[in-house]
Structures are given as C-alpha cells and as structure tokens.
Design a protein around this motif. Structure first.
Motif, PDB file in Angstrom:
ATOM      1  N   SER A 120       0.820  -1.220   0.000  1.00 11.07           N
ATOM      2  CA  SER A 120       0.000   0.000   0.000  1.00 11.07           C
ATOM      3  C   SER A 120       0.849   1.264   0.000  1.00 11.07           C
ATOM      4  CB  SER A 120      -0.915   0.018   1.224  1.00 11.07           C
ATOM      5  OG  SER A 120      -0.160   0.206   2.422  1.00 11.07           O
ATOM      6  N   GLY A 121       2.131   1.122   0.291  1.00 11.57           N
ATOM      7  CA  GLY A 121       2.984   2.300   0.443  1.00 11.57           C
ATOM      8  C   GLY A 121       2.986   2.835   1.861  1.00 11.57           C
ATOM      9  N   LEU A 122       2.026   2.388   2.682  1.00  4.50           N
ATOM     10  CA  LEU A 122       1.962   2.810   4.074  1.00  4.50           C
ATOM     11  C   LEU A 122       2.691   1.794   4.948  1.00  4.50           C
ATOM     12  CD1 LEU A 122      -1.836   3.790   4.303  1.00  4.50           C
ATOM     13  CD2 LEU A 122       0.116   5.255   3.715  1.00  4.50           C
ATOM     14  N   THR A 123       3.121   2.221   6.105  1.00  6.66           N
ATOM     15  CA  THR A 123       3.721   1.296   7.055  1.00  6.66           C
ATOM     16  C   THR A 123       3.045   1.457   8.403  1.00  6.66           C
ATOM     17  OG1 THR A 123       5.806   0.436   7.927  1.00  6.66           O
ATOM     18  CG2 THR A 123       5.571   2.829   7.831  1.00  6.66           C
ATOM     19  N   PHE A 124       3.428   0.590   9.328  1.00  7.48           N
ATOM     20  CA  PHE A 124       2.696   0.479  10.584  1.00  7.48           C
ATOM     21  C   PHE A 124       3.686   0.358  11.731  1.00  7.48           C
ATOM     22  CE2 PHE A 124      -0.153  -1.828  13.585  1.00  7.48           C
ATOM     23  CZ  PHE A 124      -1.269  -1.022  13.499  1.00  7.48           C
ATOM     24  N   ILE A 125       3.323   0.913  12.877  1.00  3.36           N
ATOM     25  CA  ILE A 125       4.069   0.717  14.114  1.00  3.36           C
ATOM     26  C   ILE A 125       3.075   0.243  15.165  1.00  3.36           C
ATOM     27  CG2 ILE A 125       5.127   1.936  16.061  1.00  3.36           C
ATOM     28  CD1 ILE A 125       6.713   3.595  14.090  1.00  3.36           C
ATOM     29  N   GLY A 126       3.417  -0.865  15.824  1.00  8.27           N
ATOM     30  CA  GLY A 126       2.663  -1.305  16.990  1.00  8.27           C
ATOM     31  C   GLY A 126       3.423  -0.840  18.216  1.00  8.27           C
ATOM     32  N   MET A 127       2.845   0.086  18.959  1.00 12.82           N
ATOM     33  CA  MET A 127       3.585   0.767  20.028  1.00 12.82           C
ATOM     34  C   MET A 127       2.939   0.524  21.382  1.00 12.82           C
ATOM     35  SD  MET A 127       4.763   4.761  20.115  1.00 12.82           S
ATOM     36  CE  MET A 127       3.263   5.563  20.700  1.00 12.82           C
ATOM     37  N   GLY A 128       3.635  -0.221  22.231  1.00 14.70           N
ATOM     38  CA  GLY A 128       3.163  -0.418  23.595  1.00 14.70           C
ATOM     39  C   GLY A 128       3.485   0.806  24.435  1.00 14.70           C
ATOM     40  N   VAL A 129       2.491   1.289  25.172  1.00 20.82           N
ATOM     41  CA  VAL A 129       2.667   2.467  26.033  1.00 20.82           C
ATOM     42  C   VAL A 129       2.226   2.085  27.438  1.00 20.82           C
ATOM     43  CG1 VAL A 129       1.999   4.866  26.455  1.00 20.82           C
ATOM     44  CG2 VAL A 129       2.227   4.027  24.103  1.00 20.82           C
ATOM     45  N   SER A 130       3.123   2.181  28.396  1.00 15.70           N
ATOM     46  CA  SER A 130       2.790   1.819  29.777  1.00 15.70           C
ATOM     47  C   SER A 130       2.978   3.000  30.704  1.00 15.70           C
ATOM     48  CB  SER A 130       3.663   0.652  30.254  1.00 15.70           C
ATOM     49  OG  SER A 130       3.349   0.334  31.594  1.00 15.70           O
ATOM     50  N   GLY A 131       2.097   3.076  31.678  1.00 17.70           N
ATOM     51  CA  GLY A 131       2.194   4.135  32.677  1.00 17.70           C
ATOM     52  C   GLY A 131       0.864   4.735  33.024  1.00 17.70           C
ATOM     53  N   GLY A 132      -0.199   4.275  32.351  1.00 16.60           N
ATOM     54  CA  GLY A 132      -1.526   4.799  32.644  1.00 16.60           C
ATOM     55  C   GLY A 132      -1.672   6.255  32.247  1.00 16.60           C
ATOM     56  N   GLU A 133      -2.678   6.895  32.794  1.00 20.37           N
ATOM     57  CA  GLU A 133      -2.964   8.289  32.449  1.00 20.37           C
ATOM     58  C   GLU A 133      -1.810   9.211  32.833  1.00 20.37           C
ATOM     59  OE1 GLU A 133      -6.678   9.425  34.213  1.00 20.37           O
ATOM     60  OE2 GLU A 133      -7.606   7.500  33.734  1.00 20.37           O
ATOM     61  N   GLU A 134      -1.253   8.987  34.031  1.00 24.26           N
ATOM     62  CA  GLU A 134      -0.160   9.846  34.502  1.00 24.26           C
ATOM     63  C   GLU A 134       1.067   9.685  33.614  1.00 24.26           C
ATOM     64  OE1 GLU A 134       1.539  12.609  37.267  1.00 24.26           O
ATOM     65  OE2 GLU A 134      -0.515  11.980  36.849  1.00 24.26           O
ATOM     66  N   GLY A 135       1.363   8.434  33.241  1.00 22.93           N
ATOM     67  CA  GLY A 135       2.508   8.198  32.370  1.00 22.93           C
ATOM     68  C   GLY A 135       2.326   8.830  31.003  1.00 22.93           C
ATOM     69  N   ALA A 136       1.128   8.682  30.425  1.00 25.59           N
ATOM     70  CA  ALA A 136       0.862   9.275  29.116  1.00 25.59           C
ATOM     71  C   ALA A 136       1.081  10.782  29.156  1.00 25.59           C
ATOM     72  CB  ALA A 136      -0.557   8.953  28.675  1.00 25.59           C
ATOM     73  N   ARG A 137       0.689  11.398  30.261  1.00 21.72           N
ATOM     74  CA  ARG A 137       0.779  12.868  30.352  1.00 21.72           C
ATOM     75  C   ARG A 137       2.204  13.355  30.623  1.00 21.72           C
ATOM     76  NH1 ARG A 137       1.688  17.158  29.917  1.00 21.72           N
ATOM     77  NH2 ARG A 137       0.591  19.079  30.499  1.00 21.72           N
ATOM     78  N   HIS A 138       2.946  12.629  31.458  1.00 16.89           N
ATOM     79  CA  HIS A 138       4.236  13.166  31.901  1.00 16.89           C
ATOM     80  C   HIS A 138       5.442  12.318  31.526  1.00 16.89           C
ATOM     81  CE1 HIS A 138       2.225  16.343  34.083  1.00 16.89           C
ATOM     82  NE2 HIS A 138       1.451  15.448  34.678  1.00 16.89           N
ATOM     83  N   GLY A 139       5.227  11.126  30.975  1.00 15.10           N
ATOM     84  CA  GLY A 139       6.370  10.312  30.558  1.00 15.10           C
ATOM     85  C   GLY A 139       6.117   8.829  30.729  1.00 15.10           C
ATOM     86  N   PRO A 140       5.702   8.130  29.675  1.00 16.34           N
ATOM     87  CA  PRO A 140       5.483   6.690  29.761  1.00 16.34           C
ATOM     88  C   PRO A 140       6.731   5.904  29.375  1.00 16.34           C
ATOM     89  CG  PRO A 140       4.681   7.484  27.657  1.00 16.34           C
ATOM     90  CD  PRO A 140       5.285   8.678  28.377  1.00 16.34           C
ATOM     91  N   SER A 141       6.657   4.594  29.564  1.00 12.27           N
ATOM     92  CA  SER A 141       7.620   3.680  28.969  1.00 12.27           C
ATOM     93  C   SER A 141       7.039   3.252  27.628  1.00 12.27           C
ATOM     94  CB  SER A 141       7.816   2.460  29.878  1.00 12.27           C
ATOM     95  OG  SER A 141       8.621   1.487  29.252  1.00 12.27           O
ATOM     96  N   ILE A 142       7.858   3.298  26.585  1.00 14.66           N
ATOM     97  CA  ILE A 142       7.347   3.094  25.219  1.00 14.66           C
ATOM     98  C   ILE A 142       8.112   1.963  24.539  1.00 14.66           C
ATOM     99  CG2 ILE A 142       6.921   4.175  22.982  1.00 14.66           C
ATOM    100  CD1 ILE A 142       6.940   6.892  24.414  1.00 14.66           C
ATOM    101  N   MET A 143       7.358   0.997  24.018  1.00 12.79           N
ATOM    102  CA  MET A 143       7.920  -0.191  23.367  1.00 12.79           C
ATOM    103  C   MET A 143       7.495  -0.188  21.900  1.00 12.79           C
ATOM    104  SD  MET A 143       6.652  -2.258  26.673  1.00 12.79           S
ATOM    105  CE  MET A 143       5.927  -0.729  27.337  1.00 12.79           C
ATOM    106  N   VAL A 144       8.440  -0.035  20.995  1.00 17.81           N
ATOM    107  CA  VAL A 144       8.134   0.192  19.575  1.00 17.81           C
ATOM    108  C   VAL A 144       8.425  -1.052  18.747  1.00 17.81           C
ATOM    109  CG1 VAL A 144       8.673   1.583  17.538  1.00 17.81           C
ATOM    110  CG2 VAL A 144       8.615   2.649  19.816  1.00 17.81           C
ATOM    111  N   GLY A 145       7.456  -1.437  17.915  1.00 21.34           N
ATOM    112  CA  GLY A 145       7.653  -2.508  16.952  1.00 21.34           C
ATOM    113  C   GLY A 145       7.309  -2.021  15.560  1.00 21.34           C
ATOM    114  N   GLY A 146       8.226  -2.161  14.620  1.00 20.10           N
ATOM    115  CA  GLY A 146       7.989  -1.684  13.254  1.00 20.10           C
ATOM    116  C   GLY A 146       9.282  -1.732  12.468  1.00 20.10           C
ATOM    117  N   THR A 147       9.275  -1.136  11.302  1.00 21.62           N
ATOM    118  CA  THR A 147      10.517  -1.091  10.538  1.00 21.62           C
ATOM    119  C   THR A 147      11.478  -0.094  11.185  1.00 21.62           C
ATOM    120  OG1 THR A 147       9.797   0.702   9.078  1.00 21.62           O
ATOM    121  CG2 THR A 147       9.240  -1.560   8.412  1.00 21.62           C
ATOM    122  N   GLU A 148      12.761  -0.321  10.990  1.00 18.65           N
ATOM    123  CA  GLU A 148      13.735   0.603  11.573  1.00 18.65           C
ATOM    124  C   GLU A 148      13.603   1.992  10.950  1.00 18.65           C
ATOM    125  OE1 GLU A 148      18.414   0.639  12.950  1.00 18.65           O
ATOM    126  OE2 GLU A 148      17.743  -0.813  11.445  1.00 18.65           O
TER     127      GLU A 148
END
Length: 476
Positions: A120-148
C-alpha cells in the motif's frame, strides 16, 4: 503555517494526555477526534500549549497539517475500531506515511495489520505504552515494533516524551511488526503477577496476623525504602492508608473484592502456553482474578464448606513479616524470570532479536512495574545477554538462594492457616522444579507410551523407545 511533526487521532483520556505530553515537550502536533466538539474542548483546555497544537475537524485538514512522511498515532478502542480507522486512513494518507497503534493491541492483530498494509505504500508501528494516564501525560515507557526506517522518523518525538531514568529515555525500538505490542503484553502479565503477589501478602497481614489497613500500609511504606522499592508497593502503601469519606473506614475495606481485567494478562498466559514456556506466576494471577469475579459463588461455597485451617499465622509476628518481605522479593524474581523467558522464546519464534537488557532498561521508569529491581535485571542481562533464565545469572541465583527459606516458610504457613497464596506458591513450585535435575516426567513418558505408543528416550541412550507394556514386548 508550520506543519506538525506528528498527528494523533482519539482524544479520550489516554489520547488527550499523550497529545499534551507531545506538545509540552516542544513538538507540534495535529489532533483529530471523530466528535468535533471533543477536539474543540481539548484545544480550549490546552492553555499555554495551544501554540503547538493544530486542532482539525476533518481528516483532510488533519493529514494536510502533518509533515510527510506523516506519523499518525491512533488511540481508539482495540479490535475492530482500529481496523476500521486504518481502512479509512488509507484513503487519505500517502506513500511512506506511518500509522501508529498505541493502544493495548494483541500482537497477532498487529502482525496481521502489517501484512494488510503490504504493497500500500503505508507502514505500521505497533507501540506499547505503559504508565496509565499519569505516564501518558508526563512520561510513559514506550515499546516500539515496526521497521527501523519508521522508527527513525518518530524517534525524536518519542524520545522527548518518554519517561527518563537518570536521564536515560525509557523508549526503544524492539524489532519488526508485533515486537512492541508483544513486549507490552508480557509487561502486563508480569504486572498481573506482581499485583497478585502484593495482594496475597496483604491478605496474610490482614487475615493471618490481624493487621489493620493502616498497619499494612506502614509495612509497605518500610519495604518501599528497601529492595522492594517500586511503583506498585508505593501505591499499595497509599491506598491502604486512605480513608473512605463516606463511612470513615479504611477505603480498601469498603471495596468489593472482585478484580477486573482487560485481557492483556490472559493474552500473556496464552502466549506462554503457545510457546511452551512456563509462566506459572502469571497464569496463577490471571486465574486468581477470574476467581475473584465469582463473588456470589465464593460466598455460597464458604457457607457450605467453611474455611479451612486456623486462619491465623502461628509464631513470632515480627519474624513472619520479615519473611513476607523476602518471600515477595522471591515471588517477583520468579514472575520476571518467567516473563523474560517467554520473551526470549518469542524472539526466536518470530525472528525479532528482542534485546533483553534494553527491555529491562526501558521499564525502569514510566511503566506500572517500574522498580529499582529492574536496574538489577538490566545489569544481569547486560552481563549475560544470552542467559537461559534470569534465575541462573549470578546476582539472581544469589537472591533466589537468599530468599528460598522465607518463601518456603510463608507458603507453608499460609497453607496450614488456609490462606490462599496461588502466585507465591506457583513461584516456589517453579523454583523447585527448575532447579531439580531429575524430576518425575519419566513416569509421564511411560504413561504416554503405554496408552498412545508415544515413545521415550532412555537414560542409557539405547535406541529403544517403547516399554514392555501389556501383552506385547514392544522394542524388546
């Protein structure tokens, strides 16, 4: 007008907080929500961050507002809504653009979405985000899966918004397709086990020693200054100290003992079974949550069966509390060892080359299971990145030996008192089974050969794989 570096669709609590975090860290972001009113409200409440936010009321305007190649974070309910939004976005995005699913997706769905976008020409990233609402707002742990390549496009933004541990950002590219979401799933499985073990310790303090919620809070407060220092111990201390404004009782004492779950813990247990890797502490925690939901059935069973044991822990209470601290540390070691073993096997199965020291490193801050314990895991896997299991690394082997007696005494005392500790007991059984060179599966193999002629290997290495069962003599 200057284009945004990134876009975000879905302004519910997590999406709104993540968008504000992105803007606050100096990044220009375009936002869109299916309901224009939600977009307007979000923008109106953004205050001083409005200068870095581009509110859009159509997908055409949203896409035009982002610098190509366009990274678009989607924060919508997992499952069909994600697929429906991807199908819609394909009509608006251009070659090289990146769709980023930052929800709690099943990694198998993420792999399927990668395949669905091929050509399709598009690509995808599956991104795990941990930390709940507080983490999302001020700094979560982020786990990235996709092409480099796609990771490189979003790395500056994600690095800026991630939690920091001693200035080290808790974000990393972990591999192709579903790698990020798989690691997030196992993170949540470990989280289930950790929470269950803490609850079991609380139960032993409350029901085994007769401690009040306040007294339990004081125990956790002390432990949080030592090796058990962690976010979950910290919040356990806080919630146990809280008072219900309606009744004046301890808040925890007016909460119904039925725990909810959204599926990630169950997924982690299922995937461990699929991969053939024991994750008994996680499985026990998932089962315990399911049993907790049977509140009426449990009350009926208590009326019929009564409670087993004495309900109280005999002996020196202070010595038992000291054992509880070490037992909880042992249980955590078991849960983490199992989780990392599952990820190691998944890495081989799916060709991800998951970096174990990096995973431990990015969990040290921002996420729900963050603790000083993870710094020790980082060091252990850095020294022995190919270790078969965390518990055979020198530092953790020493900890297992140090805590073994306490865990054994706690589980035995709980069993005699009739107090359930399924996750702690499963950790003890895991250690005892893993460390025993000769177990009892030889009998199971004999049984399997007897009823199904499945065969077995011999200790002496002879090329004879069936026993002299029944009327036949098989290989003899």
């Amino acid at each position: 007008m200057q284009q945004a570096e990134i876009g975000l669709i879905g302004l519910a609590v997590m999406g709104s907080n993540l968008a504000l975090n992105i803007a606050e860290k100096g990044n220009r972001i375009a936002v869109f929500n299916r309901s224009p009113d939600k977009t307007r409200t979000f923008y109106a409440e953004a205050g001083a961050l409005q200068d870095r936010i581009v509110p859009c009321e159509s997908l055409e305007a949203f896409v035009a507002a982002i610098r190509p190649p366009r990274p678009v974070i989607i924060m919508v309910k997992a499952g069909d809504p994600v697929d429906e939004l991807i199908a819609t976005l394909r009509n608006y995005l251009s070659e090289g653009d990146i769709i980023i699913d930052a929800g709690n997706a099943n990694f198998r769905d993420t792999i399927a979405r990668f395949k669905g976008l091929e050509g399709s020409g598009l690509t995808f990233i599956g991104m795990g985000v941990s930390g709940g609402e507080e983490g999302a707002r001020h700094g979560p742990s982020i786990m990235v899966g996709g092409t480099e390549e796609s990771w490189k496009r979003v790395e500056p933004v994600l690095t800026s918004i991630a939690a920091k541990y001693k200035d080290d950002p808790c974000v990393a590219w972990l591999g192709e397709n579903g790698a990020g979401h798989f690691v997030k799933t196992i993170h949540n499985g470990i989280e289930y086990a950790d929470m269950q073990m803490i609850a079991e310790i609380y139960g032993l303090l409350r029901d085994g020693l007769g401690y009040s919620a306040k007294a339990c809070s004081e125990v956790f407060s002390l432990w949080n200054t030592r090796r058990l220092n962690s976010y979950l111990i910290e919040i356990s201390e806080t919630v146990l100290a809280a008072t219900d404004p309606v009744t004046g009782q301890a808040m925890v004492d007016v909460i119904v003992d039925k725990a909810g779950q959204k599926g990630t813990g169950k997924w982690s247990a299922i995937e461990a079974l699929n991969l053939g890797i024991p994750a008994t502490a996680i499985e026990a925690a998932v089962a315990a949550r399911s049993l907790s939901s049977f509140k009426t059935k449990r009350m009926d069973a208590e009326a019929i069966l009564g409670l087993p044991g004495t309900g109280r822990i005999a002996g020196d209470a202070d010595a038992f509390v000291a054992d509880l601290e070490l037992a909880l540390l042992a249980g955590k070691i078991g849960a983490y060892a199992q989780g990392f073993a599952v990820m190691a096997e998944a890495s081989r199965e799916f060709g991800w080359s998951l970096p174990m020291p990096t995973i431990a490193r990015i969990w040290r801050a921002g996420c729900i299971i963050r603790s000083q314990f993870l710094d020790e895991i980082t060091s252990a896997f850095t020294a022995m990145p190919d270790a078969d299991n965390l518990i055979v690394t020198p530092a953790f082997a020493a900890m297992v030996q140090e805590t073994d007696g306490a865990l054994r005494r706690v589980v035995a005392s709980a069993a005699l008192a009739g107090l359930p500790v399924p996750a702690l007991a499963s950790a003890l059984a895991y250690f005892d089974t893993y460390r025993r060179g000769r177990g009892t599966a030889n009998l199971i193999q004999a049984q399997r050969d007897f009823f199904g002629a499945h065969g077995f290997d011999r200790i002496d290495g002879l090329d004879k794989h069936h026993g002299p069962w029944g009327s036949g003599l098989a290989d003899f």
